[in-house]
Design a protein around this motif. Structure first.
Motif, PDB file in Angstrom:
ATOM      1  N   ARG A   1       0.848  -1.191   0.000  1.00  0.00           N
ATOM      2  CA  ARG A   1       0.000   0.000   0.000  1.00  0.00           C
ATOM      3  C   ARG A   1       0.885   1.242   0.000  1.00  0.00           C
ATOM      4  NH1 ARG A   1      -2.601  -0.663   4.637  1.00  0.00           N
ATOM      5  NH2 ARG A   1      -4.193  -1.970   3.682  1.00  0.00           N
ATOM      6  N   PRO A   2       0.621   2.186  -0.906  1.00  0.00           N
ATOM      7  CA  PRO A   2       1.426   3.411  -0.931  1.00  0.00           C
ATOM      8  C   PRO A   2       1.373   4.132   0.408  1.00  0.00           C
ATOM      9  CG  PRO A   2       0.000   3.261  -2.868  1.00  0.00           C
ATOM     10  CD  PRO A   2      -0.428   2.180  -1.921  1.00  0.00           C
ATOM     11  N   LYS A   3       2.487   4.682   0.808  1.00  0.00           N
ATOM     12  CA  LYS A   3       2.542   5.416   2.057  1.00  0.00           C
ATOM     13  C   LYS A   3       2.327   6.894   1.784  1.00  0.00           C
ATOM     14  CE  LYS A   3       5.426   6.242   6.121  1.00  0.00           C
ATOM     15  NZ  LYS A   3       6.756   6.002   6.749  1.00  0.00           N
ATOM     16  N   ALA A   4       1.343   7.460   2.480  1.00  0.00           N
ATOM     17  CA  ALA A   4       1.056   8.874   2.300  1.00  0.00           C
ATOM     18  C   ALA A   4       2.166   9.716   2.905  1.00  0.00           C
ATOM     19  CB  ALA A   4      -0.281   9.226   2.947  1.00  0.00           C
ATOM     20  N   GLY A   5       2.424  10.859   2.291  1.00  0.00           N
ATOM     21  CA  GLY A   5       3.447  11.752   2.817  1.00  0.00           C
ATOM     22  C   GLY A   5       3.980  12.667   1.747  1.00  0.00           C
ATOM     23  N   ILE A   6       5.105  13.291   2.022  1.00  0.00           N
ATOM     24  CA  ILE A   6       5.694  14.248   1.095  1.00  0.00           C
ATOM     25  C   ILE A   6       7.206  14.073   1.085  1.00  0.00           C
ATOM     26  CG2 ILE A   6       5.791  16.063   2.869  1.00  0.00           C
ATOM     27  CD1 ILE A   6       5.166  18.084   0.605  1.00  0.00           C
ATOM     28  N   GLU A   7       7.777  14.160  -0.113  1.00  0.00           N
ATOM     29  CA  GLU A   7       9.224  14.044  -0.289  1.00  0.00           C
ATOM     30  C   GLU A   7       9.736  15.275  -1.016  1.00  0.00           C
ATOM     31  OE1 GLU A   7       9.888  10.456  -2.434  1.00  0.00           O
ATOM     32  OE2 GLU A   7       9.152   9.130  -0.832  1.00  0.00           O
ATOM     33  N   GLN A   8      10.985  15.628  -0.748  1.00  0.00           N
ATOM     34  CA  GLN A   8      11.593  16.820  -1.334  1.00  0.00           C
ATOM     35  C   GLN A   8      12.888  16.441  -2.031  1.00  0.00           C
ATOM     36  OE1 GLN A   8      12.119  20.007   1.477  1.00  0.00           O
ATOM     37  NE2 GLN A   8      13.564  21.129   0.178  1.00  0.00           N
ATOM     38  N   ALA A   9      13.100  16.996  -3.224  1.00  0.00           N
ATOM     39  CA  ALA A   9      14.326  16.734  -3.975  1.00  0.00           C
ATOM     40  C   ALA A   9      14.728  17.997  -4.727  1.00  0.00           C
ATOM     41  CB  ALA A   9      14.127  15.576  -4.950  1.00  0.00           C
TER      42      ALA A   9
ATOM     43  N   GLU B   1      18.482  27.552  -5.314  1.00  0.00           N
ATOM     44  CA  GLU B   1      18.005  26.220  -5.654  1.00  0.00           C
ATOM     45  C   GLU B   1      16.478  26.158  -5.619  1.00  0.00           C
ATOM     46  OE1 GLU B   1      19.865  23.599  -2.865  1.00  0.00           O
ATOM     47  OE2 GLU B   1      21.729  23.442  -4.035  1.00  0.00           O
ATOM     48  N   ALA B   2      15.925  25.475  -6.622  1.00  0.00           N
ATOM     49  CA  ALA B   2      14.492  25.180  -6.639  1.00  0.00           C
ATOM     50  C   ALA B   2      14.317  23.703  -6.318  1.00  0.00           C
ATOM     51  CB  ALA B   2      13.892  25.495  -8.009  1.00  0.00           C
ATOM     52  N   HIS B   3      13.243  23.378  -5.629  1.00  0.00           N
ATOM     53  CA  HIS B   3      13.010  22.007  -5.213  1.00  0.00           C
ATOM     54  C   HIS B   3      11.703  21.465  -5.785  1.00  0.00           C
ATOM     55  CE1 HIS B   3      16.080  23.242  -2.281  1.00  0.00           C
ATOM     56  NE2 HIS B   3      16.401  21.961  -2.260  1.00  0.00           N
ATOM     57  N   LEU B   4      11.645  20.156  -5.887  1.00  0.00           N
ATOM     58  CA  LEU B   4      10.448  19.460  -6.335  1.00  0.00           C
ATOM     59  C   LEU B   4       9.900  18.676  -5.155  1.00  0.00           C
ATOM     60  CD1 LEU B   4       8.690  18.861  -8.864  1.00  0.00           C
ATOM     61  CD2 LEU B   4      10.010  16.751  -9.123  1.00  0.00           C
ATOM     62  N   PHE B   5       8.630  18.894  -4.864  1.00  0.00           N
ATOM     63  CA  PHE B   5       7.978  18.237  -3.739  1.00  0.00           C
ATOM     64  C   PHE B   5       6.961  17.234  -4.284  1.00  0.00           C
ATOM     65  CE2 PHE B   5       9.509  22.317  -2.424  1.00  0.00           C
ATOM     66  CZ  PHE B   5      10.007  22.120  -1.141  1.00  0.00           C
ATOM     67  N   THR B   6       7.063  15.989  -3.844  1.00  0.00           N
ATOM     68  CA  THR B   6       6.138  14.947  -4.267  1.00  0.00           C
ATOM     69  C   THR B   6       5.184  14.633  -3.118  1.00  0.00           C
ATOM     70  OG1 THR B   6       7.774  13.979  -5.771  1.00  0.00           O
ATOM     71  CG2 THR B   6       5.900  12.605  -5.147  1.00  0.00           C
TER      72      THR B   6
ATOM     73  N   ASN C   1       4.658  33.295 -11.713  1.00  0.00           N
ATOM     74  CA  ASN C   1       5.123  32.036 -12.299  1.00  0.00           C
ATOM     75  C   ASN C   1       6.638  32.002 -12.501  1.00  0.00           C
ATOM     76  OD1 ASN C   1       4.819  34.037 -14.386  1.00  0.00           O
ATOM     77  ND2 ASN C   1       5.047  32.423 -15.917  1.00  0.00           N
ATOM     78  N   GLN C   2       7.304  33.145 -12.282  1.00  0.00           N
ATOM     79  CA  GLN C   2       8.765  33.182 -12.418  1.00  0.00           C
ATOM     80  C   GLN C   2       9.458  33.543 -11.103  1.00  0.00           C
ATOM     81  OE1 GLN C   2      10.191  35.044 -16.258  1.00  0.00           O
ATOM     82  NE2 GLN C   2       8.017  35.563 -16.439  1.00  0.00           N
ATOM     83  N   LYS C   3       8.743  33.383 -10.005  1.00  0.00           N
ATOM     84  CA  LYS C   3       9.309  33.694  -8.694  1.00  0.00           C
ATOM     85  C   LYS C   3       9.662  32.407  -7.947  1.00  0.00           C
ATOM     86  CE  LYS C   3       8.486  38.087  -9.327  1.00  0.00           C
ATOM     87  NZ  LYS C   3       9.596  39.048  -9.559  1.00  0.00           N
ATOM     88  N   LEU C   4      10.721  32.477  -7.143  1.00  0.00           N
ATOM     89  CA  LEU C   4      11.061  31.360  -6.263  1.00  0.00           C
ATOM     90  C   LEU C   4      10.341  31.583  -4.942  1.00  0.00           C
ATOM     91  CD1 LEU C   4      12.780  28.761  -6.117  1.00  0.00           C
ATOM     92  CD2 LEU C   4      14.538  30.133  -4.965  1.00  0.00           C
ATOM     93  N   TRP C   5       9.425  30.710  -4.625  1.00  0.00           N
ATOM     94  CA  TRP C   5       8.598  30.836  -3.443  1.00  0.00           C
ATOM     95  C   TRP C   5       9.242  30.103  -2.266  1.00  0.00           C
ATOM     96  CZ3 TRP C   5       3.078  32.405  -3.603  1.00  0.00           C
ATOM     97  CH2 TRP C   5       2.704  32.945  -4.848  1.00  0.00           C
ATOM     98  N   ALA C   6       9.084  30.642  -1.074  1.00  0.00           N
ATOM     99  CA  ALA C   6       9.511  29.941   0.144  1.00  0.00           C
ATOM    100  C   ALA C   6       8.552  28.788   0.378  1.00  0.00           C
ATOM    101  CB  ALA C   6       9.507  30.892   1.335  1.00  0.00           C
ATOM    102  N   ALA C   7       9.096  27.605   0.646  1.00  0.00           N
ATOM    103  CA  ALA C   7       8.276  26.403   0.727  1.00  0.00           C
ATOM    104  C   ALA C   7       8.303  25.788   2.123  1.00  0.00           C
ATOM    105  CB  ALA C   7       8.747  25.372  -0.288  1.00  0.00           C
ATOM    106  N   THR C   8       7.128  25.385   2.596  1.00  0.00           N
ATOM    107  CA  THR C   8       7.007  24.674   3.869  1.00  0.00           C
ATOM    108  C   THR C   8       6.197  23.409   3.640  1.00  0.00           C
ATOM    109  OG1 THR C   8       7.016  26.763   5.106  1.00  0.00           O
ATOM    110  CG2 THR C   8       6.249  24.793   6.267  1.00  0.00           C
ATOM    111  N   PRO C   9       6.842  22.238   3.628  1.00  0.00           N
ATOM    112  CA  PRO C   9       6.102  20.990   3.452  1.00  0.00           C
ATOM    113  C   PRO C   9       5.501  20.513   4.774  1.00  0.00           C
ATOM    114  CG  PRO C   9       8.450  20.550   3.516  1.00  0.00           C
ATOM    115  CD  PRO C   9       8.295  22.040   3.628  1.00  0.00           C
ATOM    116  N   THR C  10       4.345  19.872   4.704  1.00  0.00           N
ATOM    117  CA  THR C  10       3.692  19.297   5.878  1.00  0.00           C
ATOM    118  C   THR C  10       3.366  17.844   5.593  1.00  0.00           C
ATOM    119  OG1 THR C  10       2.716  21.428   6.475  1.00  0.00           O
ATOM    120  CG2 THR C  10       1.759  19.470   7.479  1.00  0.00           C
ATOM    121  N   ASN C  11       3.936  16.941   6.366  1.00  0.00           N
ATOM    122  CA  ASN C  11       3.729  15.516   6.155  1.00  0.00           C
ATOM    123  C   ASN C  11       2.426  15.067   6.780  1.00  0.00           C
ATOM    124  OD1 ASN C  11       4.615  13.025   5.112  1.00  0.00           O
ATOM    125  ND2 ASN C  11       6.715  13.473   5.772  1.00  0.00           N
TER     126      ASN C  11
END
Length: 372
Positions: free
Chosen positions: A19-27, A37-42, A134-144
């Motif tokens: 079963r897939p595990k819910a959550g968030i990953e950053q790369a 640096e720009a990041h990709l959040f899954t 659409n061309q700005k680098l946004w500050a990111a806060t992930p929540t698992n």
């Protein structure tokens, strides 16, 4: 008995493993020319649905949804790398602001003061200007968690692209348990300004297999905004009845998209217009549905906004390709840009887009996926 219990526990353990595990990953997604640096959040829910979002521009890079057999596929148009997004300003899935859609002549007057905006669409202003959100680098806060979320923040300084006021913006993407992607927008300002935030994702429910012409579209709207040839609203709210813009019942997108006997179709090279919802309340309400018969996928859109700009990718030309290698050609996607009306700052009869100090701009849109 013990053997039966052991077997049951073993099966439950194996199911938990697959079963897939819910959550968030950053790369790391890539590096901007200035070294940032720009990041990709899954984001992933327990049903196996995934949303990939980058904090560069807030682009929705990929979004999976199951077909009627349970097979997951990407249902949005995105690019493979940050470098691809940097080659040219892209509208494939970003946050749009400060003002989504067009402002006539790039000018408006607010409280007796004239403002001049960047011109980037013929003689008009569109989607926030030459360097929009659409061309700005946004500050990111992930929540698992079981409903992972990504909160993006950007502060637009007073005078950016000609807009008054320092605007503090927060956009939160939430991947919900019920296979829905929720987008919450919030903003405050220190000076009276205008605002019209939206998301510009191109959806393709076939999983990049076909264009969108066979998709069945329903819009909960009995009127739309006719425009000039420059696609500026005339101010009229025209009934959709008897026109190619009537999607009050599910209708294939391609049925009337080339009906150039209607001058509005000619102006947009297809559909590129704003539909006004019949339900005028600010509550979260049904806005539109899109159904792909071959796959069974259904997209149901809910929003607190008064309108939606439907755009059928009339100007995509195949020069961009997605991660799957598929060229993005004309009418290969459909945008459901929930928003206030275009050119509202110049149209006093339209719902206001003015935001004043002490007020909080709030908006929510939900894209929910199911099958039939």
């Amino acid at each position: 008995m013990k053997h039966t219990i052991f077997s049951l526990l073993l099966v439950m353990a194996l199911l938990a493993m697959v079963r897939p595990k819910a959550g968030i990953e950053q790369a790391l997604f890539g590096t901007l020319p200035d070294g940032r640096e720009a990041h990709l959040f899954t984001l992933r829910n327990a049903a196996g649905m995934e949303a990939k979002i980058t904090n560069y521009g807030g682009f929705l890079v990929a979004l999976t949804a199951p077909d009627r057999t349970g097979k997951q596929a990407n249902v949005v148009l995105g690019l493979s790398s940050l470098a691809d997004y940097l080659k040219a300003p892209s509208s494939l899935g970003p946050i749009i602001g400060r003002f989504g859609n067009r402002i006539a002549g790039g000018k408006f007057t607010l409280d007796g003061t004239d403002y001049t905006l960047a011109i980037n669409n013929g003689g008009n202003h569109i989607h926030g200007g030459k360097v929009g959100f659409n061309q700005k680098l946004w500050a990111a806060t992930p929540t698992n968690g079981p409903e992972p979320a990504l909160t993006l923040r950007y502060t637009s300084p007073d005078g950016e692209e000609g807009y008054p006021g320092t605007l503090a913006v927060t956009v939160t993407y939430i991947l919900q348990k019920n296979n829905a992607l929720r987008i919450d927008y919030q903003a405050t300002t220190n000076k009276s300004t205008v605002i019209n935030l939206t998301n510009h994702t191109y959806f393709n429910l076939s999983g990049q297999q076909r264009d969108v012409l066979n998709k069945e579209l329903m819009i909960s709207a009995d009127r739309f905004l006719p425009t000039t040839k420059a696609q500026i609203p005339t101010g009229e709210l025209r009934p959709v009845a008897g026109t190619p813009f009537d999607f009050t019942k599910p209708t294939p997108i391609g049925t009337r998209i080339n009906d150039t006997t209607d001058v509005q179709i000619s102006y947009g090279y297809g559909y590129d217009h704003c539909w006004v919802f019949t339900d005028k309340s600010p509550k979260l309400k049904l806005g539109a549905t899109v159904y792909d018969p071959p796959s069974g996928r259904v997209l149901t859109m809910y929003t607190t906004e008064p309108a939606v700009q439907i755009y059928t990718a009339n100007h995509l030309n195949g020069s961009q390709r997605g991660p799957e290698g598929v060229p993005y050609t004309r009418r290969f996607g459909i945008c459901l840009e929930t928003q206030h009306f275009p050119d509202s700052p110049n149209q006093p009869t339209f719902p206001t887009t003015t935001l004043r100090p002490g007020q909080v701009f709030k908006s929510t849109t939900v894209y929910q996926f199911s099958v039939k």
